[in-house]
Design an enzyme around this catalytic site. Sequence first.
Site, PDB file in Angstrom:
ATOM      1  N   THR A 132      28.766  49.341  26.098  1.00  0.00           N
ATOM      2  CA  THR A 132      29.516  48.379  25.284  1.00  0.00           C
ATOM      3  C   THR A 132      28.715  47.833  24.107  1.00  0.00           C
ATOM      4  OG1 THR A 132      28.741  46.527  26.608  1.00  0.00           O
ATOM      5  CG2 THR A 132      30.816  47.559  27.299  1.00  0.00           C
ATOM      6  N   LYS A 133      27.446  48.163  24.021  1.00  0.00           N
ATOM      7  CA  LYS A 133      26.588  47.515  23.022  1.00  0.00           C
ATOM      8  C   LYS A 133      26.804  48.115  21.618  1.00  0.00           C
ATOM      9  CE  LYS A 133      25.011  44.626  25.987  1.00  0.00           C
ATOM     10  NZ  LYS A 133      24.160  44.766  27.123  1.00  0.00           N
ATOM     11  N   ASN A 134      26.288  47.474  20.595  1.00  0.00           N
ATOM     12  CA  ASN A 134      26.564  47.891  19.201  1.00  0.00           C
ATOM     13  C   ASN A 134      26.110  49.316  18.931  1.00  0.00           C
ATOM     14  OD1 ASN A 134      27.006  45.111  19.267  1.00  0.00           O
ATOM     15  ND2 ASN A 134      26.531  44.881  17.096  1.00  0.00           N
TER      16      ASN A 134
END
Length: 378
Positions: free
Chosen positions: A187-189
């Site tokens: 889910t991270k950038n």
Amino acid sequence: MIREDFLPLARPVVGPDEIAAVTEVLKSGMWTTGPKVAEFEREFSAYLNAEGGVHTVALNSCTSGLYLSLLALGIGAGDEVIVPTWTFAATAHVVEWAGAKPVLCDIEEDSLNIDVQKAERLITENTKAIIPVHIAGYPCDMDAVASLAEQYDIFVIEDAAHAVGTKYFGQKIGNLSDITTFSFYATKNLAMGEGGLAASKDERLIEKIRKLSYFGINKEAFKRYEKRGTWFYDIEALGYKCNLDSMHAAVGLVQLRKLDAMNERRRAIAAAYKKGLSRRLTFTKDSDEHFHTYHLFPVLIPSSMDRDTLITGLRDRNIGTSVHFRPLHLHSHYRLAAEKFPVAERLFPRVLSLPMFSSMTDEDIDYVITNINELVGS
Ligand SMILES: *Cc1c(COP(=O)(O)O)cnc(C)c1O
């Protein structure tokens, strides 16, 4: 009109380049740690663009990065490490894994980041480090953290799981402190599925973490699979198994090239949210001085509203939300008296994360705004 498909809180970007990159690694036969991982480390160091250079080691998670950082700095039994109560389990668990004691600290009202003035009151003769967390991608007050660290001679390990690309007064997060750790969780950038990295200007610290990340074997270990390599290796310490493999690194290399554009899109989504969402919601701090990368878009709902009713209402309209974070001091394992955390206590029932990912369309944004405003009132 309720949309047909569910709009999730987060979704990774998958294009033909990510698929081609993984396919190339699969076909190459070099699946584990190897030249692709080294290439990712080099490109990530270049991305951080530090004066004087920054060294990096890719790992299987940010959690591993935090844990091995504590070990590399010699933190263990009898030591205390200050961490914010407003964070994910990882930030505090690693301190206990290392045999030290996590000391939870309250947060700032406007940014949800650690309150450094309150952190100072928690310092004892056993305090060895502080782990600031850049919540949602907005940087902590790193000048205050640095002066605290200097005054009390403690280490700073940044949990930059939310902050890949974030700038603090024009400087990228990753070259300000002793060690900074990043997450490449799905889910991270910058997403790989699972993955992480530790960065430091101190090459010896990074080489210590590298050694600890692979059974305590020296850095030539992976060369044994290459033509030039030899079978010989020496186990120099009680290391762990936290190395990154080439498939994840290949995805990371593609994502790294898109990262600035993905972060700009997140900022544009945040700007659209702030323009369109009900004035009954409170937004967390942003400022022109820094570069916020909006890993999350947390809002504070009016204290008169029931959050679970709102979450259910949004879910019925096919909008996913979540809560970041349920403060650690409220969890069974860390349970501590509420009085010590007045700000976190007050804000926790009101916080809600709205959908935020770079491939959200303008229609997605409008849909969220319309439905939230209907449920919250304007
Ligand atoms: C995601 C996250 C982590 C853990 O990252 P992993 O790569 O999954 O280990 C640590 N801290 C915070 C604040 C996070 O959000």
